[in-house]
Design an enzyme around this catalytic site. Structure first.
Site, PDB file in Angstrom:
ATOM      1  N   ASP A   1      26.631  37.455  38.961  1.00  0.00           N
ATOM      2  CA  ASP A   1      26.460  36.378  37.985  1.00  0.00           C
ATOM      3  C   ASP A   1      27.235  35.131  38.401  1.00  0.00           C
ATOM      4  OD1 ASP A   1      24.912  38.114  36.471  1.00  0.00           O
ATOM      5  OD2 ASP A   1      26.630  38.793  35.291  1.00  0.00           O
TER       6      ASP A   1
ATOM      7  N   LYS B   1      39.891  39.249  39.484  1.00  0.00           N
ATOM      8  CA  LYS B   1      40.418  39.527  38.153  1.00  0.00           C
ATOM      9  C   LYS B   1      39.459  40.456  37.423  1.00  0.00           C
ATOM     10  CE  LYS B   1      42.551  34.933  37.642  1.00  0.00           C
ATOM     11  NZ  LYS B   1      42.569  33.689  36.817  1.00  0.00           N
TER      12      LYS B   1
END
Length: 296
Positions: A239, A272
């Site tokens: 994405d 992350k």
């Protein structure tokens, strides 16, 4: 002028469980962490494009529930225009149950309110679609909705990008309106196995993780290498790539320039936890490209 990107697609809450061992059928194992993160392929891609500097409109739906309120607010906090994100009362917000194990992920998506994004609703968003530079879509909303949005976008002269995930057969009536298709390796194999997809090559940009990105130009296959990073969470890397690709193409970059930039964004995104948490800003990408980007 500020690049104008519209994303038509899913908005989900990601329910993430971390475990050392993925359970087999009928087996129970212990996890060691749980968290909720705003997600959905559409929302992730919209946040990616917005953080990089595009004026980004989101077209989608959430439930009139706590998840829906949080999802809409998170989009707005990231600069995404949510005038065309409708709250629906007859179904809950979409969710994705994600199992993280050893840096990889397995995902179950419950569409929920995303199935309320119908062709009729898309008609009410026609002006937004027709005024966009790039329109980006996925397949977590009804296929007929994707086709209607692609047609309206092309009528306005937009570049139409389709991220074909989760993979399904793509009718010619949709493909005629699509300029770029961005499958991963397994999705590309499925597309090529469909006999009527033989004319797709010049539209394809195939993401292959650490191998890099393959695309076709004048019938020739080309490779842009990936960046070497130690991933923390690969959820949403695709994405991040698609949102960045839309942003750069809306700026007028060439396909090769846009892919190279999107590679860097995808590399940063896996450092992350959370599909949206790790999405970088334009400044962070610039620093990475100047000082930290080591391509394989």
């Amino acid at each position: 002028m500020t690049p104008n990107v519209t994303v038509v697609g899913s908005i989900n809450m990601d329910l993430v469980t971390s475990t050392e061992q993925v359970p087999n059928q009928g087996e129970t194992v212990l996890g060691y962490d749980f968290a909720t993160y705003p997600g959905g392929k559409g929302a992730n891609q919209a946040v990616s494009a917005s953080r990089l500097g595009a004026k980004t409109n989101m077209i989608g739906a959430v439930g009139k529930d706590a998840f829906g309120q949080e999802l809409s607010e998170t989009l707005r906090e990231n600069g995404v225009v949510t005038e065309n994100v409708k709250p629906v009362t007859d179904t809950p917000s979409g969710t994705a149950t994600i199992i993280l194990s050893n840096g990889d992920n397995r995902i179950i998506v419950n569409p929920g309110a995303n199935h309320s994004v119908t062709p009729d609703y898309i008609k009410s968003c026609a002006e937004v679609l027709r005024s966009s530079d790039v329109v980006l879509m996925q397949l977590e909303i009804p296929l007929e909705t994707v086709e209607k949005a692609a047609k309206l976008a092309k009528e306005g002269g937009a570049t139409v990008i389709l991220n074909p995930a989760p993979i399904q057969a793509l009718p010619e009536s949709l493909l005629q309106w699509v300029d770029i298709i961005t499958p991963n390796e397994s999705e590309a194999e499925t597309l090529f196995n469909q006999s009527h997809q033989s004319n797709l090559e010049d539209k394809l940009i195939i993401t292959k993780g650490s191998e890099g990105v393959f695309f076709y130009e004048d019938g020739k296959e080309r490779l842009i290498p990936a960046y070497r990073v130690d991933p923390v969470d690969t959820t949403g890397a695709g994405d991040a790539f698609n949102g960045a690709l839309a942003f750069k193409l809306s700026e007028g970059s060439t396909k090769q320039e846009a892919i190279s930039y999107a590679n860097a964004v995808a590399a940063l995104s896996v450092l992350k936890s959370g599909a949206q948490t790790g999405l970088p800003t334009q400044a962070e990408v610039q620093v990475f490209l100047e000082h930290q980007g080591e391509q394989t």
